[in-house]
Design a protein around this motif. Structure first.
Motif, PDB file in Angstrom:
ATOM      1  N   GLU A 135       1.064  -0.654  -0.195  1.00 16.43           N
ATOM      2  CA  GLU A 135      -0.183  -0.007   0.207  1.00 16.43           C
ATOM      3  C   GLU A 135       1.280   1.266  -0.011  1.00 16.43           C
ATOM      4  OE1 GLU A 135      -4.241   2.143  -0.443  1.00 16.43           O
ATOM      5  OE2 GLU A 135      -3.026  -0.392   0.201  1.00 16.43           O
ATOM      6  N   ASP A 136       0.671   1.931  -0.762  1.00 15.42           N
ATOM      7  CA  ASP A 136       1.080   3.518  -0.790  1.00 15.42           C
ATOM      8  C   ASP A 136       1.230   4.215  -0.080  1.00 15.42           C
ATOM      9  OD1 ASP A 136       2.470   5.959  -1.785  1.00 15.42           O
ATOM     10  OD2 ASP A 136       2.051   5.737  -3.554  1.00 15.42           O
ATOM     11  N   ILE A 137       1.286   4.813   1.424  1.00 19.04           N
ATOM     12  CA  ILE A 137       1.159   5.496   2.447  1.00 19.04           C
ATOM     13  C   ILE A 137       2.239   7.240   2.230  1.00 19.04           C
ATOM     14  CG2 ILE A 137       0.888   3.199   3.383  1.00 19.04           C
ATOM     15  CD1 ILE A 137       3.654   3.378   4.854  1.00 19.04           C
ATOM     16  N   GLY A 172      -5.743   2.238  -2.594  1.00 20.86           N
ATOM     17  CA  GLY A 172      -6.472   1.182  -3.059  1.00 20.86           C
ATOM     18  C   GLY A 172      -5.877   0.782  -4.046  1.00 20.86           C
ATOM     19  N   GLU A 173      -7.749   0.706  -5.133  1.00 25.27           N
ATOM     20  CA  GLU A 173      -6.841  -0.591  -5.997  1.00 25.27           C
ATOM     21  C   GLU A 173      -5.781   0.227  -7.627  1.00 25.27           C
ATOM     22  OE1 GLU A 173      -7.044  -3.380  -6.353  1.00 25.27           O
ATOM     23  OE2 GLU A 173      -8.136  -3.488  -4.163  1.00 25.27           O
ATOM     24  N   THR A 174      -5.523   1.861  -7.164  1.00 22.37           N
ATOM     25  CA  THR A 174      -4.914   1.981  -8.101  1.00 22.37           C
ATOM     26  C   THR A 174      -3.148   2.815  -7.870  1.00 22.37           C
ATOM     27  OG1 THR A 174      -6.252   3.651  -8.622  1.00 22.37           O
ATOM     28  CG2 THR A 174      -4.259   5.064  -9.818  1.00 22.37           C
ATOM     29  N   TYR A 225      -4.001   2.967 -13.882  1.00 27.12           N
ATOM     30  CA  TYR A 225      -4.416   1.574 -14.082  1.00 27.12           C
ATOM     31  C   TYR A 225      -4.615   1.102 -12.457  1.00 27.12           C
ATOM     32  CZ  TYR A 225       0.735   0.738 -13.803  1.00 27.12           C
ATOM     33  OH  TYR A 225       2.248   1.039 -13.848  1.00 27.12           O
ATOM     34  N   THR A 226      -5.389  -0.403 -12.886  1.00 26.22           N
ATOM     35  CA  THR A 226      -5.668  -1.071 -11.068  1.00 26.22           C
ATOM     36  C   THR A 226      -4.272  -2.122 -11.464  1.00 26.22           C
ATOM     37  OG1 THR A 226      -6.936  -2.484 -12.357  1.00 26.22           O
ATOM     38  CG2 THR A 226      -7.764  -0.473 -11.357  1.00 26.22           C
TER      39      THR A 226
END
Length: 277
Positions: A135-137, A172-174, A225-226
């Motif tokens: 996850e990008d935090i 998220g999904e990106t 994109y996901t």
């Protein structure tokens, strides 16, 4: 003894930085890393243009204009007889008593530059490597190349623990980018990479790849994109200064495409190598 750049002078490396340097206490500063190939810095002007942009975004005054900074860094590389490696450049807001607000306007910034020998990652470019997802935090101004890299450090450590070259981050999904590189996917002959907005750093290598794709007649779509699109891609690669372009064969336990460097990725690597060969 190796030499370093300290403000506007090239001096011996045994220099002590003041404990109240704001780069040390707040991460209040910016940096660039420039690759050196066969004694020649690659795309230094582009790196220094980005340094100027980062400084402007942080309201940080640079000590020298880009042209003079380039000259100093070239002299530094020559003084250390650097043939293959990197030049690291860092500018902090200066030394001042520890308060969160900016120091007085007459506080001079502190500039430090050094060189390090570092071989090309040609074998990994040819053979590919694995990556993990995380996850990008990070904060919401990833477009500024600041000294605040702790989330990137945590992401990279996850990659190391899983014997991977990179941690590919997602909000998220990106998919955004990786811990120290940009991410490209290839699907049906076209490339996709996250747009250069505040969620990613607009890598100098990334910019050059897009330029080279035009030369190769490849379509590049700068759009989001996901994670599912990443895992379903025909090819995936990451790009960064000095590591250049590394094909990704597997993300977590999911094999990408045929599980080997793809033809489009290999063609881009070939064009990029022409820049320094």
């Amino acid at each position: 003894m190796n030499k370093i750049l300290f403000n506007d002078e090239i001096v011996d490396r045994d220099l002590v930085v003041d404990i109240e340097d704001r780069g040390y206490q707040f991460g209040d500063g910016i940096y660039e890393v420039i690759g050196v190939y066969d004694g020649k810095p690659l795309m230094m002007k582009e790196h220094l243009i980005r340094l100027e942009r980062s400084a402007k975004e942080l309201q940080l005054n640079l000590p020298l204009p880009a042209g003079e900074m380039e000259e100093k860094l070239e002299k530094l590389a020559a003084a250390n007889e650097l043939k293959e490696g990197i030049i690291y450049l860092q500018v902090s807001r200066g030394t001042s008593p520890r308060w969160h607000e900016f120091p007085p306007d007459d506080t001079p910034p502190v500039t430090i530059g050094y060189t390090r020998e570092e071989e090309r990652m040609s074998d990994m470019e040819d053979q590919g490597a694995n990556a993990v997802l995380t996850e990008d935090i990070r904060w919401l101004r990833c477009d500024i190349k600041t000294l605040n890299l702790l989330p990137n450090v945590l992401a990279k450590q996850k990659a190391v623990k899983h014997d991977a070259v990179e941690a590919i981050m997602h909000r998220g999904e990106t998919v955004t980018e990786a811990s120290a590189s940009n991410v490209f996917i290839v699907k049906n002959g076209a490339l996709y990479t996250h747009p250069a907005d505040n969620y990613i750093l607009n890598g100098i290598t990334r910019q050059k790849i897009i330029e080279l794709c035009e030369k190769l007649g490849l379509d590049v779509h700068e759009e989001t994109y996901t994670v599912d699109a990443l895992l379903d891609a025909d090819e995936v690669f990451v790009s960064a200064t000095k590591s250049d372009i590394i094909p990704i064969l597997k993300v977590d336990d999911h094999v990408i495409g045929k599980g080997k460097p793809g033809e489009i990725t290999k063609s881009i690597i070939g064009e990029f190598r022409k820049l320094y060969s």
